[in-house]
Design an enzyme around this catalytic site. Sequence first.
Site, mmCIF file in Angstrom:
data_model
loop_
_atom_site.group_PDB
_atom_site.id
_atom_site.type_symbol
_atom_site.label_atom_id
_atom_site.label_comp_id
_atom_site.label_asym_id
_atom_site.label_seq_id
_atom_site.Cartn_x
_atom_site.Cartn_y
_atom_site.Cartn_z
ATOM 1 N N ARG A 591 0.336 8.883 8.861
ATOM 2 C CA ARG A 591 -0.393 9.666 9.548
ATOM 3 C C ARG A 591 -0.493 9.502 11.016
ATOM 4 N NH1 ARG A 591 -6.241 9.422 7.264
ATOM 5 N NH2 ARG A 591 -5.906 7.260 7.955
ATOM 6 N N SER A 652 1.891 -1.406 8.718
ATOM 7 C CA SER A 652 1.114 -2.093 7.553
ATOM 8 C C SER A 652 2.433 -3.111 6.954
ATOM 9 C CB SER A 652 0.828 -1.206 6.455
ATOM 10 O OG SER A 652 -0.166 -0.378 7.293
ATOM 11 N N ASP A 706 -2.621 -2.734 8.457
ATOM 12 C CA ASP A 706 -3.648 -1.723 8.015
ATOM 13 C C ASP A 706 -4.880 -2.467 7.388
ATOM 14 O OD1 ASP A 706 -1.743 -1.191 4.608
ATOM 15 O OD2 ASP A 706 -2.166 -2.941 5.688
HETATM 16 C C1 0WK Z 1 -4.951 4.115 3.931
HETATM 17 C C2 0WK Z 1 -4.962 3.592 5.287
HETATM 18 C C3 0WK Z 1 -3.570 3.003 5.420
HETATM 19 C C4 0WK Z 1 -3.078 2.062 4.171
HETATM 20 C C5 0WK Z 1 -3.215 2.996 3.169
HETATM 21 C C6 0WK Z 1 -2.883 2.089 1.823
HETATM 22 O O1 0WK Z 1 -5.228 4.217 6.181
HETATM 23 O O2 0WK Z 1 -3.361 2.275 6.486
HETATM 24 O O3 0WK Z 1 -1.821 1.681 4.421
HETATM 25 O O4 0WK Z 1 -4.545 3.376 2.707
HETATM 26 O O5 0WK Z 1 -2.970 2.741 0.747
HETATM 27 P P1 0WK Z 1 -1.994 3.475 0.229
HETATM 28 O O6 0WK Z 1 -1.654 4.744 0.835
HETATM 29 O O7 0WK Z 1 -0.859 2.640 0.131
HETATM 30 O O8 0WK Z 1 -2.450 3.912 -1.327
HETATM 31 C C1 BGC Z 2 2.470 -5.423 3.491
HETATM 32 C C2 BGC Z 2 1.071 -5.857 4.095
HETATM 33 C C3 BGC Z 2 0.323 -4.482 3.975
HETATM 34 C C4 BGC Z 2 0.168 -4.301 2.497
HETATM 35 C C5 BGC Z 2 -0.820 -2.961 2.166
HETATM 36 C C6 BGC Z 2 2.186 -4.954 2.068
HETATM 37 O O1 BGC Z 2 3.311 -4.778 1.635
HETATM 38 O O2 BGC Z 2 3.139 -6.766 3.363
HETATM 39 O O3 BGC Z 2 1.289 -5.908 5.586
HETATM 40 O O4 BGC Z 2 -1.086 -4.811 4.430
HETATM 41 O O5 BGC Z 2 1.196 -4.014 1.964
HETATM 42 O O6 BGC Z 2 -0.500 -2.016 2.862
#
Ligand code: 0WK
Ligand code: BGC
Length: 967
Positions: A591, A652, A706
């Site tokens: 994003r 992240s 993140d």
């Molecule tokens: C939303 C956050 C972002 C994070 C994500 C993790 O804004 O920084 O990395 O959540 O959740 P995912 O999208 O991997 O399910």
């Molecule tokens: C990364 C982290 C991150 C997490 C959640 C992991 O795979 O090593 O830096 O915070 O994922 O997104």
Amino acid sequence: MWELHPSALGLNDGPFAIVGHSCALYPRLPGRDSDRGTPQSLSAVDTCSWDAEGRPPGSLQLGAQDRGPSCTPVQRALLALTPTLEKLQEVKGRVLEALEQGLSQRSGGRSTMRMLPTFICSTPDGTESGDVLVAELCQSHVRVLWVTLTGDGNQSPQLMYHVFEMPEDIPQGSGEALFDFIAQCVKSFLEEIGNPQHRLPLGFIFPFSCRQTGLDKAELISWSKGFRCTDVEGKDVVQLLQAAISKQELCHVDVVALLNDTVGTMMTCSTREKPCEIALVVDSGTNCCFMAESHLLEMAEVTSGRMCINSEWGCLGDDGALDDMLTPYDHRVDQESSNPGERRFEKLVGSLYLGEIVRHAILMLASEQALFIGKNISILATKAVLTTQQVLEIMDNEDGMAKAQGILEALGLQPSERDCCRVQQLCRAVVSRAAAFSATGLAAVLSHMCRSRQLERLVVNVGVDGGLYHTSTRFGEILRSVVGLLAPECAANLMPSADVSGLGAAMVTAVALRMVAQRNKVERLLAPLRLSRADLQRVQALMRQEMERGLDRERNAESSLRMLPTYVCHTPDGTERGKFLALDLGGTNFRVLVVHVAEDNIDIINEIYVIPTAIMQGTGEALFNHIMECIMDFQMKQGLMGEVLPLGFTFSFPCQQLGLDKAVLLNWTKGFSASGCVGQDVVQMLREAAQRKQHMALKVVAVVNDTVGTMMACGYHDPKCEIGLIVGTGTNTCYMEERAKVGTMDGDEGRMCINMEWGAFGDNGCLDDFFTSFDRLVDEKSINAGKQKFEKLISGMYLGEIVRQILLALVEEQVLFCGKSSHKLQNKDIFQTKFLSTIETPGLALVQVQGILSNLELDASYEDSALVREVCQTVSLRAAHLCAAGMAAVVEKMRESRGLEQLTVTVGVDGTLYKMHPHFSQNLQQMLQELAPRCNVTFLQSEDGSGKGAALVAAVACRGDDPSSPQ
Ligand code: 0WK
Ligand code: BGC
């Protein structure tokens, strides 16, 4: 004068026609309308035998009110024995209410419909095989059967049996005598067939209401149908029978299942092609069982699939709910019964009672000089002088009158033809009423199933058994027609059960064995995924140990937790202001955001961009070029091209932070592997990409993980938020640690946010005991084998894969999809983690699970879908509990680091798995409370993601504050 109601014509081809303004139900006269096509007109009926009111013989009058003195006593009796359709509708409503009350715990078992779980969750699928013994306790005999099931669809099982008449005193004697008799029957039967010595499972058909806690554990609640053996009520009858069998030195015979006769009937009528999901027994007693949605069964642990429920509807009305339907004859029968006030419904339907009802009706009418005028009727005061069998014979259209003559003469009643005709009408009324009531109960069950399965129309097979149904065609006709009237939304296909319930019992026993064997295989496969409290405390202790090592300058390298200082030393204090660009890379979506931090609120505009796998796994240059293109596209769209806004970069992945705007990538995770990035400062790489794009309007002031972004974003709203947790594609946690405890950094004032990178917990092998064969398979097939071990047990990128591996193993073990998988299921990542969230959604009907599985070309039975759901629940629960164990280590560390008795802290949390899975957050929080009782932890879901957090960190950086300096 009565007229034909328009809807009467062709309403149904049952034995009724609708006539008159209050829906009187007249039986069609046999032979008069053999063409069954056209409804007969009244004029065609020979009225010679119609009553004074001009109504045809044997008619059931419904709705016609008691016309007082002009109504003859016989008509009054027939009216009282003929419930109107409206009344039956009402009774259906009361049965439905009792049924749903019985299913829910809240009724505290006060419902007259006990709705007893039978632990039968599957109908025969034709794979059942082996030799099975069955002992069936019937009203006056015990039947022992030997069934050999071939497992080839069981269309033709070999069956042999022997009926042992029961001595008359057994039903009223001691329980021990009863079970000894049954065991002796089993022994003599085995001797008769050559005394086979191999292990023999036995299924026990016990047609009385039992509270079952398993297929082979059943406590007798109460006797009925004249049985009242001592020392049995409240006891486990399986144990009583097993003990009696051992007394006969039949140590190779194991009682593996007890079932109610209705369940046996359902199983007998069930085949893989035509599963039967309801069974009705109308015999000496009456009862009904059906396959209920497990999630409605508050009394049974199972949450998914269906379970056969033994309704024990015989007790309907014991709370007075049927009092307005009871005639004086019914009250007499009840008072004279061995259990007055109990099983009122059974006493209206069961063949043990119909003869009695007719006897009392005759007795009363004779005492009113309406029958057997001037005859000695004392014989009628004798209990059971008129059997239900005789009642059924008298009803017969062909020779019923002759039978009536013979039977009544045999009783010395010297009946007139008129007496015989009246007695025949009474017999028909009593049996028709029994059929109408059975139909009413069945209609309630059908409507409940239709509703609970969220169906417009329910089409279902109903197994029917019992002397009343088998011997009286009228009973069957009335049953079918009234069900059609009372449950028009259901199509019930009544299937007479051929061999009582013996074969069914063999099926149940074989299904029981199959289920036990399957259950053992499932338990063996899933057991390593079921973590005990002790297991979780061990994980918690290991996490704590790794944290300590990670913070220790000397031992950091040994730890699988890098415990990376982030240069963020305090959470927002609300004074942050300004307009910032923010990037959020590393989750499901990339994003780009513009964040406007004002005094009383934060405005965010963001756009989601895709990072194609080719870019994720291409070159670093291409990746950062792609990021730059997205930024420029966003700035273009938002009219920001001219503005140089400070940028906060949520990146992240594990980075060694060397400053707020300097972070060196340690390794990729979550499917990223872009080359030339590891070991590089990712902010520098972004700046270089900007230069390549001649884009001078980029001013990166902060790069955060993140977890940190999420903590900051939530910290802006809750100052107690000092932990950031992500459970999404990946998983990780950061928290505010006392600087003094961060041995890898100088300075010991204040606090520092530590990015734990707990996804890598266990990469040094400390978690290997918790790694199952499925986890190892997932790890080996990942692009970063041996890395991110903890993450691979918890996060969204892997849970679906773990489930897929388990499903493949269950298919291998022949306990799923009948051992047949699909090509699709062989594909890596085809079983997405979001399927878990869908499949575990409370109240989701299993048919919808079948839908998901059929998209994977899997032909899933109901049980298969229930098992798939159980696997999903097991995998997601383990993930939530492991997360809880990790978080317990963090909050306990913070509490101790701060020398607190009790810690109150908020965790800012984000991630699709945490947010979208129906149970993850609750399971995590519940287990955390148990593992860290001295920490009061609140979870605050981040609304706008960590982009906002990155902007807040940028705001702090821009305020000229050195964020790395303690306040
Ligand atoms: C939303 C956050 C972002 C994070 C994500 C993790 O804004 O920084 O990395 O959540 O959740 P995912 O999208 O991997 O399910
Ligand atoms: C990364 C982290 C991150 C997490 C959640 C992991 O795979 O090593 O830096 O915070 O994922 O997104």
